[in-house]
Enzyme design. Structure first.
Site, PDB file in Angstrom:
ATOM      1  N   LYS A   6     -72.461  78.505  45.947  1.00 51.11           N
ATOM      2  CA  LYS A   6     -72.843  79.425  46.824  1.00 51.11           C
ATOM      3  C   LYS A   6     -73.787  80.345  46.229  1.00 51.11           C
ATOM      4  O   LYS A   6     -74.098  80.279  44.893  1.00 51.11           O
ATOM      5  CB  LYS A   6     -71.529  79.812  47.064  1.00 51.11           C
ATOM      6  CG  LYS A   6     -70.394  79.171  47.858  1.00 51.11           C
ATOM      7  CD  LYS A   6     -69.262  79.867  48.361  1.00 51.11           C
ATOM      8  CE  LYS A   6     -68.356  79.077  49.185  1.00 51.11           C
ATOM      9  NZ  LYS A   6     -67.199  79.764  49.467  1.00 51.11           N
ATOM     10  N   TYR A  15     -69.399  77.031  59.209  1.00 52.34           N
ATOM     11  CA  TYR A  15     -68.016  77.748  59.141  1.00 52.34           C
ATOM     12  C   TYR A  15     -67.490  77.825  60.444  1.00 52.34           C
ATOM     13  O   TYR A  15     -66.640  78.826  60.680  1.00 52.34           O
ATOM     14  CB  TYR A  15     -68.267  78.844  58.293  1.00 52.34           C
ATOM     15  CG  TYR A  15     -68.352  78.725  56.710  1.00 52.34           C
ATOM     16  CD1 TYR A  15     -67.222  78.202  56.000  1.00 52.34           C
ATOM     17  CD2 TYR A  15     -69.325  79.256  55.928  1.00 52.34           C
ATOM     18  CE1 TYR A  15     -67.141  77.984  54.709  1.00 52.34           C
ATOM     19  CE2 TYR A  15     -69.462  78.970  54.885  1.00 52.34           C
ATOM     20  CZ  TYR A  15     -68.228  78.265  53.845  1.00 52.34           C
ATOM     21  OH  TYR A  15     -68.319  78.262  52.539  1.00 52.34           O
ATOM     22  N   PHE A  23     -63.137  87.635  58.803  1.00 55.85           N
ATOM     23  CA  PHE A  23     -63.911  87.768  57.648  1.00 55.85           C
ATOM     24  C   PHE A  23     -65.355  86.890  57.958  1.00 55.85           C
ATOM     25  O   PHE A  23     -66.328  86.651  57.034  1.00 55.85           O
ATOM     26  CB  PHE A  23     -63.241  87.173  56.026  1.00 55.85           C
ATOM     27  CG  PHE A  23     -62.778  85.813  56.264  1.00 55.85           C
ATOM     28  CD1 PHE A  23     -63.634  84.661  56.236  1.00 55.85           C
ATOM     29  CD2 PHE A  23     -61.511  85.682  56.341  1.00 55.85           C
ATOM     30  CE1 PHE A  23     -63.128  83.401  56.297  1.00 55.85           C
ATOM     31  CE2 PHE A  23     -60.998  84.344  56.682  1.00 55.85           C
ATOM     32  CZ  PHE A  23     -61.773  83.254  56.386  1.00 55.85           C
ATOM     33  N   ARG A  28     -60.988  69.859  44.876  1.00 55.26           N
ATOM     34  CA  ARG A  28     -60.249  71.103  45.045  1.00 55.26           C
ATOM     35  C   ARG A  28     -59.304  71.511  43.867  1.00 55.26           C
ATOM     36  O   ARG A  28     -59.156  72.647  43.692  1.00 55.26           O
ATOM     37  CB  ARG A  28     -59.439  70.968  46.381  1.00 55.26           C
ATOM     38  CG  ARG A  28     -60.273  70.949  47.529  1.00 55.26           C
ATOM     39  CD  ARG A  28     -59.493  70.689  48.798  1.00 55.26           C
ATOM     40  NE  ARG A  28     -58.768  71.729  49.377  1.00 55.26           N
ATOM     41  CZ  ARG A  28     -59.337  72.661  50.138  1.00 55.26           C
ATOM     42  NH1 ARG A  28     -60.613  72.800  50.126  1.00 55.26           N
ATOM     43  NH2 ARG A  28     -58.685  73.843  50.442  1.00 55.26           N
ATOM     44  N   THR A  85     -58.953  79.308  46.662  1.00 53.61           N
ATOM     45  CA  THR A  85     -59.915  80.177  47.346  1.00 53.61           C
ATOM     46  C   THR A  85     -59.989  81.496  46.665  1.00 53.61           C
ATOM     47  O   THR A  85     -60.970  81.963  46.521  1.00 53.61           O
ATOM     48  CB  THR A  85     -59.396  80.153  48.805  1.00 53.61           C
ATOM     49  OG1 THR A  85     -59.260  78.766  49.583  1.00 53.61           O
ATOM     50  CG2 THR A  85     -60.686  80.914  49.434  1.00 53.61           C
ATOM     51  N   ARG A 133     -63.464  78.487  39.839  1.00 54.13           N
ATOM     52  CA  ARG A 133     -63.168  79.849  40.550  1.00 54.13           C
ATOM     53  C   ARG A 133     -62.606  80.698  39.472  1.00 54.13           C
ATOM     54  O   ARG A 133     -62.812  81.941  39.328  1.00 54.13           O
ATOM     55  CB  ARG A 133     -62.602  79.556  41.703  1.00 54.13           C
ATOM     56  CG  ARG A 133     -63.225  78.982  42.799  1.00 54.13           C
ATOM     57  CD  ARG A 133     -62.540  78.799  44.076  1.00 54.13           C
ATOM     58  NE  ARG A 133     -63.270  78.407  45.252  1.00 54.13           N
ATOM     59  CZ  ARG A 133     -62.886  77.731  46.319  1.00 54.13           C
ATOM     60  NH1 ARG A 133     -61.704  77.412  46.396  1.00 54.13           N
ATOM     61  NH2 ARG A 133     -63.705  77.490  47.434  1.00 54.13           N
ATOM     62  N   ASN A 193     -66.793  83.300  45.912  1.00 57.49           N
ATOM     63  CA  ASN A 193     -65.933  82.531  45.192  1.00 57.49           C
ATOM     64  C   ASN A 193     -66.434  81.059  44.729  1.00 57.49           C
ATOM     65  O   ASN A 193     -66.003  80.160  44.125  1.00 57.49           O
ATOM     66  CB  ASN A 193     -64.524  82.058  45.681  1.00 57.49           C
ATOM     67  CG  ASN A 193     -64.738  81.244  47.009  1.00 57.49           C
ATOM     68  OD1 ASN A 193     -66.029  80.883  47.476  1.00 57.49           O
ATOM     69  ND2 ASN A 193     -63.833  80.795  47.811  1.00 57.49           N
ATOM     70  N   HIS A 217     -67.966  75.979  47.236  1.00 56.56           N
ATOM     71  CA  HIS A 217     -67.197  75.371  48.236  1.00 56.56           C
ATOM     72  C   HIS A 217     -66.822  74.118  47.950  1.00 56.56           C
ATOM     73  O   HIS A 217     -67.428  73.159  47.534  1.00 56.56           O
ATOM     74  CB  HIS A 217     -67.921  75.366  49.677  1.00 56.56           C
ATOM     75  CG  HIS A 217     -67.485  74.612  50.707  1.00 56.56           C
ATOM     76  ND1 HIS A 217     -66.586  75.264  51.519  1.00 56.56           N
ATOM     77  CD2 HIS A 217     -67.737  73.456  51.176  1.00 56.56           C
ATOM     78  CE1 HIS A 217     -66.167  74.273  52.394  1.00 56.56           C
ATOM     79  NE2 HIS A 217     -66.841  73.108  52.025  1.00 56.56           N
ATOM     80  N   GLU A 241     -69.495  67.553  56.848  1.00 59.07           N
ATOM     81  CA  GLU A 241     -70.285  68.621  55.888  1.00 59.07           C
ATOM     82  C   GLU A 241     -71.387  67.886  55.294  1.00 59.07           C
ATOM     83  O   GLU A 241     -72.226  68.579  55.024  1.00 59.07           O
ATOM     84  CB  GLU A 241     -69.195  69.327  55.029  1.00 59.07           C
ATOM     85  CG  GLU A 241     -68.171  70.300  55.758  1.00 59.07           C
ATOM     86  CD  GLU A 241     -67.251  70.736  54.818  1.00 59.07           C
ATOM     87  OE1 GLU A 241     -66.378  71.460  55.453  1.00 59.07           O
ATOM     88  OE2 GLU A 241     -67.440  70.692  53.583  1.00 59.07           O
TER      89      GLU A 241
HETATM   90  P1  CMP Z   1     -64.694  78.062  51.041  1.00 59.69           P
HETATM   91  O1  CMP Z   1     -63.832  77.283  50.402  1.00 59.69           O
HETATM   92  O2  CMP Z   1     -66.123  77.914  51.320  1.00 59.69           O
HETATM   93  O3  CMP Z   1     -64.189  78.116  52.778  1.00 59.69           O
HETATM   94  C1  CMP Z   1     -64.323  79.297  53.757  1.00 59.69           C
HETATM   95  C2  CMP Z   1     -64.545  80.401  53.104  1.00 59.69           C
HETATM   96  O4  CMP Z   1     -64.357  81.923  53.619  1.00 59.69           O
HETATM   97  C3  CMP Z   1     -63.959  80.636  51.478  1.00 59.69           C
HETATM   98  O5  CMP Z   1     -64.373  79.887  50.823  1.00 59.69           O
HETATM   99  C4  CMP Z   1     -64.589  82.139  51.058  1.00 59.69           C
HETATM  100  O6  CMP Z   1     -65.841  82.212  50.643  1.00 59.69           O
HETATM  101  C5  CMP Z   1     -64.177  82.914  52.558  1.00 59.69           C
HETATM  102  N1  CMP Z   1     -63.053  83.192  52.761  1.00 59.69           N
HETATM  103  C6  CMP Z   1     -61.821  82.914  52.880  1.00 59.69           C
HETATM  104  N2  CMP Z   1     -60.669  83.408  53.073  1.00 59.69           N
HETATM  105  C7  CMP Z   1     -61.161  84.765  53.004  1.00 59.69           C
HETATM  106  C8  CMP Z   1     -60.704  86.057  53.115  1.00 59.69           C
HETATM  107  N3  CMP Z   1     -59.392  86.286  53.346  1.00 59.69           N
HETATM  108  N4  CMP Z   1     -61.536  86.862  53.074  1.00 59.69           N
HETATM  109  C9  CMP Z   1     -62.873  86.719  52.805  1.00 59.69           C
HETATM  110  N5  CMP Z   1     -63.611  85.440  52.861  1.00 59.69           N
HETATM  111  C10 CMP Z   1     -62.636  84.579  52.822  1.00 59.69           C
END
Ligand code: CMP
Length: 143
Positions: free
Chosen positions: A10, A50, A58, A86, A92, A103, A113, A116, A127
């Site tokens: 990212k 997304y 968010f 994962r 996450t 992470r 984070n 992805h 994807e």
């Molecule tokens: P990703 O695994 O790319 O999938 C969805 C993304 O949304 C996640 O990583 C984060 O970057 C973001 N995300 C998920 N949960 C939250 C949250 N509670 N607050 C802010 N961002 C979030």
């Protein structure tokens, strides 16, 4: 096909100059890079990617973050790729991620984070096709 997943390094990963370090960890964990590019998402592209989070509070911030700079999508191959990747990246929320995960090592917040990873085989296929044509996937094939 259950041996592929999509990773995205990212914008915070790119900004922190961590592409090389993260790719090394991914490679050493036994993933093969099938296709890789650097790109910058538009609002539409990030919003489409997304889409499942569209109703989440968010979502607007997530799209702003994902369009804030270049990112590096990577199509990866390994047996049981989705689950294995994962495991490698961790939860996450980096504060809940296991020690040694990508992470835990590099991410600052639940939003920013670093990386992805697809959450199912079905989404991995969708994807991967979001970023790579069939031609790109075949041409970059590494046995
Ligand atoms: P990703 O695994 O790319 O999938 C969805 C993304 O949304 C996640 O990583 C984060 O970057 C973001 N995300 C998920 N949960 C939250 C949250 N509670 N607050 C802010 N961002 C979030």
């Amino acid at each position: 096909m259950n041996n592929r997943t999509l990773a995205i390094l990212k914008p915070d990963c790119v900004r922190k100059n961590l592409i090389g370090e993260v790719v090394k960890i991914i490679s050493e964990a036994g993933f093969k890079i099938k296709a890789m590019k650097m790109t910058r998402l538009t609002k539409d592209s990030a919003g489409g990617f997304y889409e499942i989070h569209k109703e989440r509070p968010f979502f607007v911030d997530l799209v702003a973050y994902m369009t804030s700079g270049p990112c590096v999508p990577i199509a990866l191959e390994k047996e049981n790729a989705v689950a294995e990747f994962r495991k490698l990246i961790g939860a996450t929320d980096p504060s809940k991620a296991e020690e040694g995960t990508i992470r835990k090592l590099f991410a600052e917040s639940i939003e920013q984070n670093i990386v992805h990873g697809s959450d199912s085989d079905e989404n991995a296929a969708i994807e991967i096709s979001h970023f790579f044509s069939r031609k790109e996937l075949l041409e970059n094939y590494i046995k």
